[in-house]
Structures are given as structure tokens and as C-alpha cells.
Design a protein around this motif. Structure first.
Motif, mmCIF file in Angstrom:
data_model
loop_
_atom_site.group_PDB
_atom_site.id
_atom_site.type_symbol
_atom_site.label_atom_id
_atom_site.label_comp_id
_atom_site.label_asym_id
_atom_site.label_seq_id
_atom_site.Cartn_x
_atom_site.Cartn_y
_atom_site.Cartn_z
ATOM 1 N N ARG A 199 107.759 76.879 -10.045
ATOM 2 C CA ARG A 199 109.045 76.352 -10.519
ATOM 3 C C ARG A 199 109.071 76.472 -12.038
ATOM 4 O O ARG A 199 108.107 76.135 -12.713
ATOM 5 C CB ARG A 199 109.191 74.894 -10.121
ATOM 6 N N PRO B 124 115.438 77.848 -15.627
ATOM 7 C CA PRO B 124 116.307 79.020 -15.476
ATOM 8 C C PRO B 124 116.437 79.692 -16.833
ATOM 9 O O PRO B 124 116.070 79.109 -17.851
ATOM 10 C CB PRO B 124 117.638 78.412 -15.013
ATOM 11 N N ARG C 290 114.737 87.711 -17.128
ATOM 12 C CA ARG C 290 114.575 86.575 -18.031
ATOM 13 C C ARG C 290 113.730 87.005 -19.225
ATOM 14 O O ARG C 290 112.676 87.626 -19.066
ATOM 15 C CB ARG C 290 113.884 85.444 -17.271
#
Length: 179
Positions: free
Chosen positions: A151, A154, A164
Motif C-alpha cells: 500500500r 497515490p 508514478r
């Protein structure tokens, strides 16, 4: 956590310094303000004010700890897809909330209504956990072999080619007495 992501003016008001601050906190939420300030090039009071603003805006919801489940004896991780039987949706949702081994659960669209993540000490524990919803739902389970993407935040800023941007590698601050 809210079921819908916040949209609107907050995202447009975040700058590169806010992004850098959030990336540093993602790596270690206990980093002292002075170290954060040094990393992002601001004073400690300015850094504290930015943190307060990000919290007040709801961008930062909480500071938390990440525990290694293996250290607690949980040797397996599984993903369970849960499809409640007709008329059982709310009862299944209530039961899911009461199962402590289910550490995360999303209510989703599609054939299944819930996708849950759980930790197990042994594979034998799986049947006992699934029996708690088994009379009211169909389940499909997959044992997690590895987690190639933990995790993470974003994308905070513009992306390049849909990828990203990689955050800068953080140097660990030198503590007093170290060299």
C-alpha cells in the motif's frame, strides 16, 4: 476512511513541498519535525504549520504504525471474495466487521460484493473464519504468495507516461554520536 475520494480544490492547492512532506511521512510517520523541515527546506514552524493544514484539510487523516503480521505469528495472508446470498447483504457485512482476522475489506461492484484481506496463523484457521459467513454467502479464497506493491500513496503530482514519478531517496538523518 471515506468511501468516496475527496475531489475539488484541495488537490489543486497542494504544492511540491506538500508532496515531498507526504512522501517523507509515508516512509516514517515518526520523523521529527526538525528532520522533516531540513529535508523539505523549510523551518520547523513552517513545516508544523503545513502538517496542521494538511490535517485540517483532510489530506492527512491519521498517523499510524505498520506491524509485520509474521512477528505476531500470522504466517499466511489471503484474499477472500464474498458474494452474499439474496437478502443477506447487510447481515454478511455486519458479520465481516466482527471477524478480527479480516484486516481490510472493500465493498465493490461486480459479482462479489466484498473483497477482504485476512491474516492466518495456519491454513486450518481459514475454514473456521469462512464458516462465520458461509451460511449467508459464497466465498472464493486466494492465498497471497507475495506483495509486489505494498500500500502506497497515490500519485501526488503529474505523472509521466501514466507512471508514478519515483520519490527521491531519503537519506537517513545522522543522529547525535553517529558517524
Amino acid at each position: 476512511m471515506p468511501t468516496r475520494l475527496a475531489q475539488g480544490p484541495i488537490a489543486g492547492r497542494l504544492d511540491a513541498t506538500d508532496h515531498a512532506l507526504m512522501r517523507l511521512l509515508e516512509q516514517d510517520a515518526r520523523t521529527p519535525i526538525a528532520d522533516l523541515a531540513r529535508e523539505i527546506g523549510l523551518s520547523a514552524p513552517s513545516t508544523s504549520e503545513r502538517l496542521r493544514r494538511l490535517e485540517a484539510q483532510g489530506v492527512i487523516q491519521r498517523f499510524t504504525v505498520q506491524v509485520d503480521p509474521r512477528a505476531l505469528g500470522y504466517t499466511l495472508q489471503a484474499i477472500v471474495r464474498v458474494k452474499p446470498l439474496p437478502g443477506q447483504l447487510h447481515l454478511v457485512e455486519d458479520e465481516i466487521r466482527r471477524i478480527p482476522e479480516l484486516v481490510e475489506c472493500d465493498k465493490v461492484t461486480g459479482d462479489d460484493c466484498f473483497i477482504c484481506r485476512l491474516f492466518l496463523r495456519t491454513i486450518e484457521d481459514l475454514d473456521q473464519i469462512l464458516m462465520k459467513v458461509g451460511e449467508r454467502a459464497e466465498t472464493s479464497t486466494a492465498i497471497v504468495k507475495a506483495t509486489p506493491v505494498e500500500r502506497r500513496l497515490p500519485p501526488l503530482g503529474p505523472t509521466v507516461s501514466g507512471k508514478r514519478a519515483e520519490p527521491a531517496k531519503r537519506q537517513r538523518p545522522v543522529k547525535r554520536g553517529e558517524r
